[in-house]
Design a protein around this motif. Structure first.
Motif, PDB file in Angstrom:
ATOM      1  N   LEU A  48       0.840  -1.193   0.000  1.00  0.00           N
ATOM      2  CA  LEU A  48       0.000   0.000   0.000  1.00  0.00           C
ATOM      3  C   LEU A  48       0.876   1.244   0.000  1.00  0.00           C
ATOM      4  N   LEU A  49       0.666   2.112  -0.974  1.00  0.00           N
ATOM      5  CA  LEU A  49       1.384   3.385  -1.076  1.00  0.00           C
ATOM      6  C   LEU A  49       0.409   4.523  -0.779  1.00  0.00           C
ATOM      7  N   ILE A  50       0.804   5.429   0.121  1.00  0.00           N
ATOM      8  CA  ILE A  50      -0.007   6.611   0.396  1.00  0.00           C
ATOM      9  C   ILE A  50       0.398   7.698  -0.595  1.00  0.00           C
ATOM     10  N   ILE A  51      -0.525   8.069  -1.461  1.00  0.00           N
ATOM     11  CA  ILE A  51      -0.254   9.107  -2.453  1.00  0.00           C
ATOM     12  C   ILE A  51      -0.483  10.485  -1.855  1.00  0.00           C
ATOM     13  N   ASP A  52      -1.534  10.614  -1.077  1.00  0.00           N
ATOM     14  CA  ASP A  52      -1.855  11.877  -0.422  1.00  0.00           C
ATOM     15  C   ASP A  52      -2.729  11.580   0.793  1.00  0.00           C
ATOM     16  N   GLY A  53      -2.675  12.465   1.808  1.00  0.00           N
ATOM     17  CA  GLY A  53      -3.482  12.260   3.000  1.00  0.00           C
ATOM     18  C   GLY A  53      -2.686  11.677   4.151  1.00  0.00           C
ATOM     19  N   LYS A  54      -3.376  11.014   5.064  1.00  0.00           N
ATOM     20  CA  LYS A  54      -2.725  10.466   6.254  1.00  0.00           C
ATOM     21  C   LYS A  54      -3.572   9.338   6.824  1.00  0.00           C
TER      22      LYS A  54
END
Length: 226
Positions: A48-54
């Motif tokens: 899982l890659l976080i592109i934007d946010g938290k």
């Protein structure tokens, strides 16, 4: 809470920004604040890659108690190489968040195009592993009182302001945050804080934490480290 989150609650570890260039290969998802990304009983079978946010990553004990692990923001990767039925993973969006999930086949395709990404992923996993290994050693050998006293002493050194012989720590420090930072049960935190108040070491003035006697705090810490 921003100061505590930045300095005491782990987030991101080693981000992999290069993976964003390959999001066309993965599965893109968006989540609103408060949405579950992975719930206990589900398994994270992809990277899982976080592109934007938290997001907040935690695990649940067999009793159902949530154990905070870390926050993850832009470029952070999250995986579950060895799923545990005894301590299931939980990932919740704490802001509006966009993610991309990669299967092992997609990762192999990415690595064949850019083999440096494999090393970047290993760095990310290694940093995370080292952090939790250090926390395990700390929690194995340090008492509850020691861990809380260490936290308070660090805050004295970093943000403490002396006034009339007392040291004021002017940041919110709710006991649930102390629980997350130290890994102690909330009730244990309450008992230690009560003990420090009874010893006239600790107090509160509104939202400010007061350390009445820093030298006594240091001596108290040395006593429990022996």
């Amino acid at each position: 809470m921003d100061y505590l989150e930045r300095n005491y609650l782990p987030e991101n570890f080693y981000g992999i920004p290069a993976l964003i260039d390959y999001c066309n290969l993965g599965e893109m998802c968006t989540f609103k604040k408060g949405d579950p990304i992975i719930l206990p009983g589900q398994y994270l079978k992809k990277l899982l890659l976080i592109i934007d946010g938290k997001v907040k990553v935690s695990r649940l004990s067999s009793s159902g108690r949530e154990h905070f692990q870390y926050f993850a923001e832009k470029n952070a990767i999250i995986n579950e190489l060895f799923p545990s039925e005894d301590s299931p993973l939980q990932i919740i969006a704490t802001r509006n968040t966009k993610t991309c999930m990669f299967t092992s086949g997609q990762l192999l395709q990415i690595i064949s195009n850019d083999n440096t990404i494999a090393l970047e992923i290993l760095k990310g996993l290694s940093q995370k592993s080292n952090y939790f290994e250090e926390r395990l050693v700390e929690r194995t050998y340090d008492t509850a009182t020691t861990r809380i006293c260490h936290l308070i002493r660090n805050l004295v050194l970093q943000v403490g302001v002396y006034e009339d012989g007392r040291c004021l720590i002017d940041i919110p420090l709710p006991q649930n945050y102390i629980s997350q930072i130290t890994g102690l049960h909330f009730i244990t935190v309450c008992n230690v804080i009560k003990k420090l108040k009874n010893e006239k070491i600790l107090g509160k003035d509104g939202k400010k934490l007061i350390v009445y006697d820093v030298e006594k705090l240091n001596k108290y810490l040395m006593l429990y480290e022996e």
